[in-house]
Design a protein around this motif. Sequence first.
Motif, PDB file in Angstrom:
ATOM      1  N   ASP A   1       0.824  -1.078  -0.088  1.00  9.95           N
ATOM      2  CA  ASP A   1      -0.067   0.060   0.112  1.00  9.95           C
ATOM      3  C   ASP A   1       0.804   1.184  -0.019  1.00  9.95           C
ATOM      4  O   ASP A   1       1.835   1.315  -0.828  1.00  9.95           O
ATOM      5  CB  ASP A   1      -0.975  -0.092   1.257  1.00  9.95           C
ATOM      6  N   VAL A   2       0.616   2.247   0.996  1.00  9.36           N
ATOM      7  CA  VAL A   2       1.418   3.487   0.945  1.00  9.36           C
ATOM      8  C   VAL A   2       2.469   3.255   1.956  1.00  9.36           C
ATOM      9  O   VAL A   2       2.203   2.865   3.154  1.00  9.36           O
ATOM     10  CB  VAL A   2       0.363   4.793   1.240  1.00  9.36           C
ATOM     11  N   GLN A   3       3.554   3.662   1.706  1.00 11.47           N
ATOM     12  CA  GLN A   3       4.774   3.704   2.687  1.00 11.47           C
ATOM     13  C   GLN A   3       5.097   5.393   2.945  1.00 11.47           C
ATOM     14  O   GLN A   3       5.274   6.016   1.743  1.00 11.47           O
ATOM     15  CB  GLN A   3       5.913   3.108   2.322  1.00 11.47           C
ATOM     16  N   THR A   4       5.626   5.765   4.133  1.00 12.24           N
ATOM     17  CA  THR A   4       5.764   7.282   4.240  1.00 12.24           C
ATOM     18  C   THR A   4       7.053   7.392   5.023  1.00 12.24           C
ATOM     19  O   THR A   4       7.327   6.597   5.822  1.00 12.24           O
ATOM     20  CB  THR A   4       4.628   7.827   4.923  1.00 12.24           C
ATOM     21  N   SER A   5       7.826   8.471   4.584  1.00 11.56           N
ATOM     22  CA  SER A   5       9.242   8.806   5.410  1.00 11.56           C
ATOM     23  C   SER A   5       9.076  10.384   5.406  1.00 11.56           C
ATOM     24  O   SER A   5       8.475  10.991   4.777  1.00 11.56           O
ATOM     25  CB  SER A   5      10.250   8.107   4.806  1.00 11.56           C
ATOM     26  N   ILE A   6       9.912  10.774   6.402  1.00 11.45           N
ATOM     27  CA  ILE A   6      10.376  12.300   6.684  1.00 11.45           C
ATOM     28  C   ILE A   6      11.944  12.595   6.537  1.00 11.45           C
ATOM     29  O   ILE A   6      12.551  11.962   7.230  1.00 11.45           O
ATOM     30  CB  ILE A   6       9.450  12.773   7.898  1.00 11.45           C
ATOM     31  N   ILE A   7      12.211  13.376   5.903  1.00 13.77           N
ATOM     32  CA  ILE A   7      13.806  14.037   6.039  1.00 13.77           C
ATOM     33  C   ILE A   7      13.273  15.349   6.236  1.00 13.77           C
ATOM     34  O   ILE A   7      12.925  16.141   5.816  1.00 13.77           O
ATOM     35  CB  ILE A   7      14.121  13.972   4.448  1.00 13.77           C
ATOM     36  N   HIS A   8      14.214  15.816   7.298  1.00 15.11           N
ATOM     37  CA  HIS A   8      14.434  17.284   7.655  1.00 15.11           C
ATOM     38  C   HIS A   8      15.471  18.117   6.951  1.00 15.11           C
ATOM     39  O   HIS A   8      16.333  17.554   6.597  1.00 15.11           O
ATOM     40  CB  HIS A   8      14.951  17.075   9.254  1.00 15.11           C
ATOM     41  N   ILE A   9      14.798  19.273   6.583  1.00 15.77           N
ATOM     42  CA  ILE A   9      15.815  20.250   6.020  1.00 15.77           C
ATOM     43  C   ILE A   9      16.438  20.996   7.283  1.00 15.77           C
ATOM     44  O   ILE A   9      15.627  21.833   8.178  1.00 15.77           O
ATOM     45  CB  ILE A   9      14.965  21.309   4.970  1.00 15.77           C
ATOM     46  N   SER A  10      17.660  21.113   7.338  1.00 17.35           N
ATOM     47  CA  SER A  10      18.311  21.528   8.421  1.00 17.35           C
ATOM     48  C   SER A  10      19.816  21.940   7.983  1.00 17.35           C
ATOM     49  O   SER A  10      20.250  21.734   6.854  1.00 17.35           O
ATOM     50  CB  SER A  10      18.377  20.916   9.700  1.00 17.35           C
ATOM     51  N   THR A  11      20.609  22.165   8.925  1.00 21.65           N
ATOM     52  CA  THR A  11      22.035  22.111   8.330  1.00 21.65           C
ATOM     53  C   THR A  11      22.636  21.035   7.552  1.00 21.65           C
ATOM     54  O   THR A  11      23.120  21.033   6.767  1.00 21.65           O
ATOM     55  CB  THR A  11      23.069  22.462   9.658  1.00 21.65           C
ATOM     56  N   THR A  12      22.160  19.892   8.331  1.00 21.77           N
ATOM     57  CA  THR A  12      22.860  18.742   7.691  1.00 21.77           C
ATOM     58  C   THR A  12      21.165  17.757   7.449  1.00 21.77           C
ATOM     59  O   THR A  12      20.695  17.722   8.364  1.00 21.77           O
ATOM     60  CB  THR A  12      23.504  17.540   8.609  1.00 21.77           C
ATOM     61  N   PRO A  13      20.956  17.190   6.444  1.00 19.58           N
ATOM     62  CA  PRO A  13      19.624  16.529   6.228  1.00 19.58           C
ATOM     63  C   PRO A  13      19.454  15.319   7.146  1.00 19.58           C
ATOM     64  O   PRO A  13      20.661  14.465   7.273  1.00 19.58           O
ATOM     65  CB  PRO A  13      19.743  16.185   4.715  1.00 19.58           C
ATOM     66  N   THR A  14      18.369  15.074   7.838  1.00 18.44           N
ATOM     67  CA  THR A  14      18.492  13.907   8.588  1.00 18.44           C
ATOM     68  C   THR A  14      17.338  13.349   8.192  1.00 18.44           C
ATOM     69  O   THR A  14      16.011  13.858   8.242  1.00 18.44           O
ATOM     70  CB  THR A  14      18.246  14.177  10.191  1.00 18.44           C
ATOM     71  N   MET A  15      16.977  11.692   8.269  1.00 18.98           N
ATOM     72  CA  MET A  15      15.771  11.046   8.050  1.00 18.98           C
ATOM     73  C   MET A  15      15.138  10.699   9.295  1.00 18.98           C
ATOM     74  O   MET A  15      15.717  10.267  10.392  1.00 18.98           O
ATOM     75  CB  MET A  15      15.967   9.610   7.347  1.00 18.98           C
ATOM     76  N   GLU A  16      13.938  11.173   9.661  1.00 16.74           N
ATOM     77  CA  GLU A  16      13.376  11.012  10.792  1.00 16.74           C
ATOM     78  C   GLU A  16      12.988   9.352  11.109  1.00 16.74           C
ATOM     79  O   GLU A  16      13.226   8.747  12.073  1.00 16.74           O
ATOM     80  CB  GLU A  16      11.758  11.832  10.922  1.00 16.74           C
ATOM     81  N   PHE A  17      12.414   8.857  10.109  1.00 17.17           N
ATOM     82  CA  PHE A  17      12.228   7.260  10.010  1.00 17.17           C
ATOM     83  C   PHE A  17      11.996   6.912   8.559  1.00 17.17           C
ATOM     84  O   PHE A  17      11.896   7.489   7.954  1.00 17.17           O
ATOM     85  CB  PHE A  17      10.895   6.822  10.935  1.00 17.17           C
ATOM     86  N   PRO A  18      12.583   5.799   8.294  1.00 10.76           N
ATOM     87  CA  PRO A  18      12.352   4.870   6.966  1.00 10.76           C
ATOM     88  C   PRO A  18      11.183   4.747   6.550  1.00 10.76           C
ATOM     89  O   PRO A  18      10.159   4.601   7.285  1.00 10.76           O
ATOM     90  CB  PRO A  18      13.375   3.684   7.242  1.00 10.76           C
ATOM     91  N   PHE A  19      10.914   4.261   5.361  1.00 12.62           N
ATOM     92  CA  PHE A  19       9.577   4.050   4.561  1.00 12.62           C
ATOM     93  C   PHE A  19       8.866   2.865   5.221  1.00 12.62           C
ATOM     94  O   PHE A  19       7.654   3.026   5.637  1.00 12.62           O
ATOM     95  CB  PHE A  19       9.601   3.846   3.266  1.00 12.62           C
TER      96      PHE A  19
END
Length: 475
Positions: free
Chosen positions: A48-66
């Motif tokens: 179905d659908v999978q979701t992830s978040i990447i932060h825009i900051s000084t260094t990009p960071t993934m909040e959690f994988p898909f």
Amino acid sequence: GPQPSFSNSEGDLLFLLDSSGSVSYYEFSRVKEFMWDLVRPFTFGPKDVQTSIIHISTTPTMEFPFDQYLSSGTLQQAIRDTQQLMGDTNTGKALSYAKEKLFSDEAGARPDVPKVLVWVTDGFSTDDISEPMQLLKDMGVTVFIVSTGRGNYLELSAAASQPPEKHLHFVDVDDLPIITEELRDAIRDVIQANRLHAVDITSSSFRLMWPELLSQETGYYTIEYAPRGDVARKRTKQVSGAHTSLTLSNLAPETTYEVALIPESNVHYFPPQTTRVTTLAEEISPAQVLISESGPHSFHVSWAPTLESVMGYQILYGPLPGNSVKLLEVDGKHNSTVVENLAPNTTYLVTVTAVYKSGKEKSLSAKACTQEEGSKVRHLCFEDMGPNTLKASWDSADGKVLGYRVRCRRQTGPSSVISVSPQIHSVLLTDLASGTTNKVCVKPMYKNQAGKGLCRMVHMQPATEAQGYKHRQRA
């Protein structure tokens, strides 16, 4: 209202979240609420659908994988727990990082499913975004941009997928809910699953839809379906290769069906496609019965809801107390009828029974009262009895009247209700302000119900001052 549920979508949805110091804590929290509202109706999972978040900051960071949160509850909590990182707004770096993660097994991304990027920004970036964004779009990623600030329209419209009117939104952070449904529908258009799925689900049927794999000349489809865990009840249907949909009916309510679509091709091999569909709970008809338009010899009966699964309705009615019952039959497409040739001033028990096509029956009863024969007040008239006072008089109504109810709705001042015995046919109405128009209604009362009333408007003349006299001097 209840949220819709989208269970026939498949894709990897990545949020690019501005987590830099240029965003206030309040704005960050409102954006998180918006993200959850946007994805709430989707079904989450490896198919179905999978979701992830990447932060825009000084260094990009993934909040959690898909592939970490595959249920609504866990995903909602994960979005709520997301903390702002602060730092610089290095959007270009975050986009390059997103390109890697959208196509990596390590991040839980899947090959051969649609990729969607939703970038929520206050409109500012400290580095270049044009090149990494174009690389993403060249790899097939659909880019939606939501600007909550004063971003450069030309820059953002070039960054979003085309056309910009569908993929770019400018909206104040407090007005994000305004665009939620429109943006969700646009995302859904992209990730609509190109596989077997069900639509138009009812308690006894659903319609299967699938991509165009065959043609009339190249083969046919076999559809197998059975209640989950009950292979003995498996049924099979076949349709030509020209079909891309089929309605399955005569199903059990609140039952999960395992469905398989097997393309039988004489040119290519196509793997079977499967889906799982749960029918809705059976609606009950009638759920309510309404009696209206009661007269001395008839009344109107209506009921709801009307369902396609109902073949017809039986209306049983008889006086109370008593054992005599009569029957009316009504087609299943109608939801009302008139019951006639009844006795006046009588209470009836009315039972509406829905006869389903399956043979089942559901019933609901209600009481109905016919009116007294000729139960109507006639000849309401008024007589002036002095300042602010009127006498209302009427002729007696027919039948066994238990009394009369007189209601006066004053243009100014409170309304009043006077009840009198059946022998009295007049009352005094007081406190009627001069110059006002008032409504007076008289209604006869019977054992089972009120009879037909008679209403009239009565106008009180304005008060006039008496003319004075001048004393005339004699010469």
